[in-house]
Design a protein around this motif. Structure first.
Motif, PDB file in Angstrom:
ATOM      1  N   UNK A 102       0.803  -1.221   0.000  1.00 24.75           N
ATOM      2  CA  UNK A 102       0.000   0.000   0.000  1.00 24.75           C
ATOM      3  C   UNK A 102       0.841   1.279   0.000  1.00 24.75           C
ATOM      4  N   UNK A 103       2.166   1.158  -0.042  1.00 22.55           N
ATOM      5  CA  UNK A 103       3.036   2.334   0.111  1.00 22.55           C
ATOM      6  C   UNK A 103       3.498   2.926  -1.210  1.00 22.55           C
ATOM      7  N   UNK A 104       2.927   2.481  -2.328  1.00 20.75           N
ATOM      8  CA  UNK A 104       3.420   2.931  -3.630  1.00 20.75           C
ATOM      9  C   UNK A 104       3.579   4.433  -3.776  1.00 20.75           C
ATOM     10  N   UNK A 105       2.548   5.251  -3.502  1.00 18.93           N
ATOM     11  CA  UNK A 105       2.682   6.699  -3.686  1.00 18.93           C
ATOM     12  C   UNK A 105       3.742   7.345  -2.794  1.00 18.93           C
ATOM     13  N   UNK A 106       4.095   6.707  -1.677  1.00 18.42           N
ATOM     14  CA  UNK A 106       5.164   7.247  -0.832  1.00 18.42           C
ATOM     15  C   UNK A 106       6.524   6.863  -1.396  1.00 18.42           C
ATOM     16  N   UNK A 107       6.702   5.585  -1.693  1.00 19.90           N
ATOM     17  CA  UNK A 107       8.034   5.092  -2.043  1.00 19.90           C
ATOM     18  C   UNK A 107       8.548   5.642  -3.361  1.00 19.90           C
ATOM     19  N   UNK A 108       7.671   5.831  -4.362  1.00 19.64           N
ATOM     20  CA  UNK A 108       8.159   6.345  -5.644  1.00 19.64           C
ATOM     21  C   UNK A 108       8.645   7.790  -5.529  1.00 19.64           C
ATOM     22  N   UNK A 109       8.250   8.490  -4.457  1.00 20.57           N
ATOM     23  CA  UNK A 109       8.706   9.867  -4.245  1.00 20.57           C
ATOM     24  C   UNK A 109       9.994   9.941  -3.432  1.00 20.57           C
ATOM     25  N   UNK A 110      10.435   8.829  -2.881  1.00 20.81           N
ATOM     26  CA  UNK A 110      11.586   8.854  -1.977  1.00 20.81           C
ATOM     27  C   UNK A 110      12.892   9.316  -2.632  1.00 20.81           C
ATOM     28  N   UNK A 111      13.203   8.894  -3.868  1.00 20.47           N
ATOM     29  CA  UNK A 111      14.428   9.429  -4.468  1.00 20.47           C
ATOM     30  C   UNK A 111      14.434  10.957  -4.548  1.00 20.47           C
ATOM     31  N   UNK A 112      13.323  11.564  -4.932  1.00 23.20           N
ATOM     32  CA  UNK A 112      13.230  13.022  -4.973  1.00 23.20           C
ATOM     33  C   UNK A 112      13.356  13.602  -3.570  1.00 23.20           C
ATOM     34  N   UNK A 113      12.714  12.989  -2.585  1.00 23.98           N
ATOM     35  CA  UNK A 113      12.785  13.483  -1.204  1.00 23.98           C
ATOM     36  C   UNK A 113      14.211  13.397  -0.666  1.00 23.98           C
ATOM     37  N   UNK A 114      14.890  12.273  -0.922  1.00 19.09           N
ATOM     38  CA  UNK A 114      16.269  12.118  -0.454  1.00 19.09           C
ATOM     39  C   UNK A 114      17.164  13.179  -1.076  1.00 19.09           C
ATOM     40  N   UNK A 115      16.975  13.423  -2.353  1.00 22.03           N
ATOM     41  CA  UNK A 115      17.793  14.433  -3.047  1.00 22.03           C
ATOM     42  C   UNK A 115      17.607  15.811  -2.397  1.00 22.03           C
ATOM     43  N   UNK A 116      16.377  16.191  -2.151  1.00 17.95           N
ATOM     44  CA  UNK A 116      16.103  17.530  -1.620  1.00 17.95           C
ATOM     45  C   UNK A 116      16.509  17.645  -0.154  1.00 17.95           C
ATOM     46  N   UNK A 117      16.305  16.599   0.629  1.00 20.98           N
ATOM     47  CA  UNK A 117      16.687  16.649   2.036  1.00 20.98           C
ATOM     48  C   UNK A 117      18.200  16.731   2.201  1.00 20.98           C
ATOM     49  N   UNK A 118      18.936  15.973   1.409  1.00 20.57           N
ATOM     50  CA  UNK A 118      20.404  16.037   1.495  1.00 20.57           C
ATOM     51  C   UNK A 118      20.909  17.418   1.094  1.00 20.57           C
ATOM     52  N   UNK A 119      20.304  18.038   0.090  1.00 25.71           N
ATOM     53  CA  UNK A 119      20.728  19.383  -0.306  1.00 25.71           C
ATOM     54  C   UNK A 119      20.319  20.431   0.722  1.00 25.71           C
ATOM     55  N   UNK A 120      19.340  20.117   1.555  1.00 27.60           N
ATOM     56  CA  UNK A 120      18.986  21.026   2.644  1.00 27.60           C
ATOM     57  C   UNK A 120      19.924  20.865   3.831  1.00 27.60           C
ATOM     58  N   UNK A 121      20.488  19.669   4.022  1.00 33.83           N
ATOM     59  CA  UNK A 121      21.294  19.390   5.203  1.00 33.83           C
ATOM     60  C   UNK A 121      22.791  19.532   4.969  1.00 33.83           C
ATOM     61  N   UNK A 122      23.246  19.332   3.723  1.00 34.36           N
ATOM     62  CA  UNK A 122      24.679  19.346   3.414  1.00 34.36           C
ATOM     63  C   UNK A 122      24.998  20.429   2.401  1.00 34.36           C
ATOM     64  N   UNK A 123      26.281  20.679   2.236  1.00 30.10           N
ATOM     65  CA  UNK A 123      26.709  21.608   1.190  1.00 30.10           C
ATOM     66  C   UNK A 123      26.355  21.032  -0.169  1.00 30.10           C
ATOM     67  N   UNK A 124      26.200  21.879  -1.160  1.00 32.02           N
ATOM     68  CA  UNK A 124      25.701  21.445  -2.461  1.00 32.02           C
ATOM     69  C   UNK A 124      26.584  20.388  -3.112  1.00 32.02           C
ATOM     70  N   UNK A 125      27.895  20.604  -3.103  1.00 33.16           N
ATOM     71  CA  UNK A 125      28.796  19.647  -3.762  1.00 33.16           C
ATOM     72  C   UNK A 125      28.779  18.300  -3.052  1.00 33.16           C
TER      73      UNK A 125
END
Length: 623
Positions: free
Chosen positions: A375-398
């Motif tokens: 039942x988690x399909x709509x959550x899991x397919x968004x995770x790569x985008x979420x991981x990308x944005x969260x890491x760029x919020x927490x770490x330096x861009x490079x």
């Protein structure tokens, strides 16, 4: 290679078309769908609705006999009128549309967040979303999770694309359209209600006044209710008229019915007991303690069977969970110290916050209500985008870019390697389903009792006047059910039959593999040599407990000296299983004043693709 990837990245429409073609081919390569739900209710429900059997049959597919059949009608129609591979191609193309919708979401979120080259990056993250384990395990299946999830993520695509106008009080019709899609998903499959609710609640995080936020919630909620009514209202009315419960047999504690014990929507329904109320089930997939609730993504990622009858180790989940926690810590720390963001850290845009809020709220609802991985399909397919944005919020861009790329590549690769690959497929046949049907006299008065599950998929091939009722299924039967079953048998007054078994014949499956292996070795001419035959005997004896290598009689085949064969105990083991099933069926029938006439039992053939699912057809007599 990089040149071609850049070319596709700049053209998301072309990439989406290629994705649909690619997933169609993938679905074709997987083979004929044969999942448990298909054998239980996806075919039967469409057949029952088209032939007005709701209320006349008695739960032959268990509680799922009364799920909305709208989702099942296209697949049923295609497999009855077109070739089986055509159904696989169409399913693959429909599931492939998920890539196109993810492209819209990712590109718009990245663009509104100020990322460079949002198209190329969005296409890459959309591809990562369709390579998540949950999406791939449901690829090319009729289970409906991928198919219906498309409506929910399409609702999110409309929201993020219209976000700038929504923030200025415009795009009301777009918002209503998104709500309609979320409601349709909920109406088709009720488990998607958590996503419709998450969409509504996430608008409370929009950078608007309270009144304007509530306006978004109300418009979306009303549109979702309308979409849900269009998709399921007609079905709920039918269940209400027949059983006095629009969600029968779910929510029976609120809508009592003589057939059903009081159960909840998420209950494991326990065991059907002929003549007695069903045993009370347990919510077996939910976290078991406060500790598990707190660390749930880590628990189910390590223990692959905690989210259902499917082995899954979705490593994206604990990574995403940790990043959400880190974001919360950073936010509280910065708020307490009144610090400004580092210029090398990218802030989250309002539309990104909305998407992340949707994921977090949907996760909490899912964990509390179901904790079933499918039942988690709509959550899991968004995770790569979420991981990308969260890491760029927490770490330096490079650093964030490097960490995100490695994290996504490793977690997706490892998750798919160590997780179960699918819910089941068979080699293709021209016809998706073939059933050898016994001759039944006076079908207008005859009744067939379902003694095993899942087997209701064969009923569409039986004469339509024949009534069907479950004696052993996942239905929360109360005493009233058994009284009405007895009344049904008396009213019809004709012959009573029982269907027993219906499981896949693993002997036939193994025999097919052995035949293919022998044909391959014969083509190579390998079994013409005594040395190779000796080596085969040694190797097969070590690696298989069910196969052996036998000598071929002189002149029986073209120069062959040996061949692989199944051991006799494989056949005897399957016969023992059939005897056990017949014995258990007879014991269950005895509880309601009936008995199985074992002398009349006969094996009939049924096929899904090339998969063999034999069943026992027996006459039933009264005690």
């Amino acid at each position: 290679m990089r040149k071609y990837l850049a070319f596709l990245g700049d053209r998301p429409a072309l990439s989406s078309l290629l994705a649909c073609v690619g997933f169609s081919i993938w679905s074709l390569l997987l083979g004929q769908d044969n999942n448990w739900d298909l054998r239980n209710y996806h075919l039967y429900n469409a057949f029952a609705w088209l032939n007005d059997r709701v209320g006349s049959d008695m739960a032959p597919a268990g509680m799922e006999s009364y799920f909305n059949p709208l989702m099942d009608l296209p697949y049923y129609w295609i497999t009855r009128h077109w070739s089986a591979p055509a159904a696989g191609l169409i399913l693959g193309a429909w599931h492939g549309l998920t890539f196109a919708v993810l492209c819209i979401i990712a590109i718009n979120v990245l663009e509104q967040s100020g990322y460079a080259q949002p198209r190329r990056l969005g296409v890459a993250l959309a591809l990562a979303g369709t390579l998540t384990p949950n999406f791939l395990e449901n690829m090319g299946t009729s289970m409906g999770d991928n198919s219906v999830a498309l409506f929910s993520i399409a609702a999110l695509a409309i929201i993020v694309r219209s976000w700038p106008r929504l923030m200025t009080g415009h795009a009301t019709w777009a918002l209503a359209g998104a709500g309609m899609l979320a409601g349709i998903a909920c109406g088709i499959k009720l488990t998607n209600a958590m996503y419709a609710l998450a969409f509504c609640l996430s608008f409370l995080f929009a950078p608007l006044t309270v009144v304007k936020r509530l306006r978004l919630v109300v418009v979306f909620g009303l549109a979702a209710a309308l979409g849900m009514s269009l998709a399921a209202g007609w079905w709920w009315i039918r269940l209400w008229q027949t059983f006095g419960n629009p969600f029968f047999p779910q929510f029976a504690q609120w809508f009592p019915n003589d057939w059903s014990t009081p159960v909840n929507v998420a209950d494991d329904l326990g065991v059907m007991r002929p003549g007695l109320p069903a045993t009370q089930g347990a919510l077996r997939w939910l976290p078991k303690s406060a500790f598990e609730y707190l660390l749930w993504p880590f628990v189910f990622s390590i223990h692959g069977r905690r989210l259902g009858d499917f082995t899954a180790h979705p490593l994206l989940w604990p990574v995403t969970y940790l990043l959400f926690i880190a974001l919360g810590v950073v936010y509280l720390k910065r708020r307490g110290a009144a610090r400004q963001l580092s210029p090398d850290v990218r802030p989250l845009s309002p539309v990104a916050i909305y998407m992340l809020a949707f994921m977090a709220i949907a996760y909490v609802l899912w964990m509390r209500l179901f904790s079933i991985y499918r039942y988690t399909g709509p959550i899991e397919v968004l995770m790569p985008l979420a991981i990308w944005m969260l890491l760029h919020r927490l770490l330096s861009q490079s650093l964030a870019r490097t960490v995100a790329i490695w994290t996504l590549c490793l977690t997706l690769f490892l998750s798919n390697v160590i997780s179960q690959k699918s819910w089941g497929h068979e080699p293709w046949a021209k016809e998706a389903f073939r059933v050898d049907v016994p001759s039944v006299q006076q079908t207008g008065t005859a009744t067939v009792l379902i003694m095993s599950q899942p087997v209701a998929w064969i009923l569409p091939w039986f004469p339509k006047p024949l009534a069907a009722a479950a004696v052993n299924a996942n239905f929360p039967a109360d005493v009233g059910y058994w009284k009405d079953l007895s009344a049904l048998l008396d009213k019809r007054g004709g012959e009573i039959y029982a269907i027993v078994g219906g499981d896949k014949s693993w002997r036939a499956d193994k025999l097919l593999r052995v035949q293919k292996f022998n044909a391959f070795m014969e083509t190579l001419g390998a079994t013409d040599h005594a040395y190779i035959c000796d080596r085969m005997k040694s190797l097969v004896g070590k690696v298989s407990s069910q196969a052996t290598v036998v000598d071929v009689a002189a002149g029986a085949s073209k120069g062959e000296r040996c061949a692989v064969a199944l051991k006799p105990e494989v056949d005897s083991g399957e016969q023992a299983d059939i005897a056990r099933q017949l014995k258990e069926a007879n014991q269950a029938l005895n509880q309601i004043g009936l008995r199985l006439d074992g002398a009349t039992c006969k094996t009939y053939d049924a096929y899904m693709g090339q998969g063999y699912f034999p069943y026992q057809w027996c006459q039933v007599a009264r005690l």
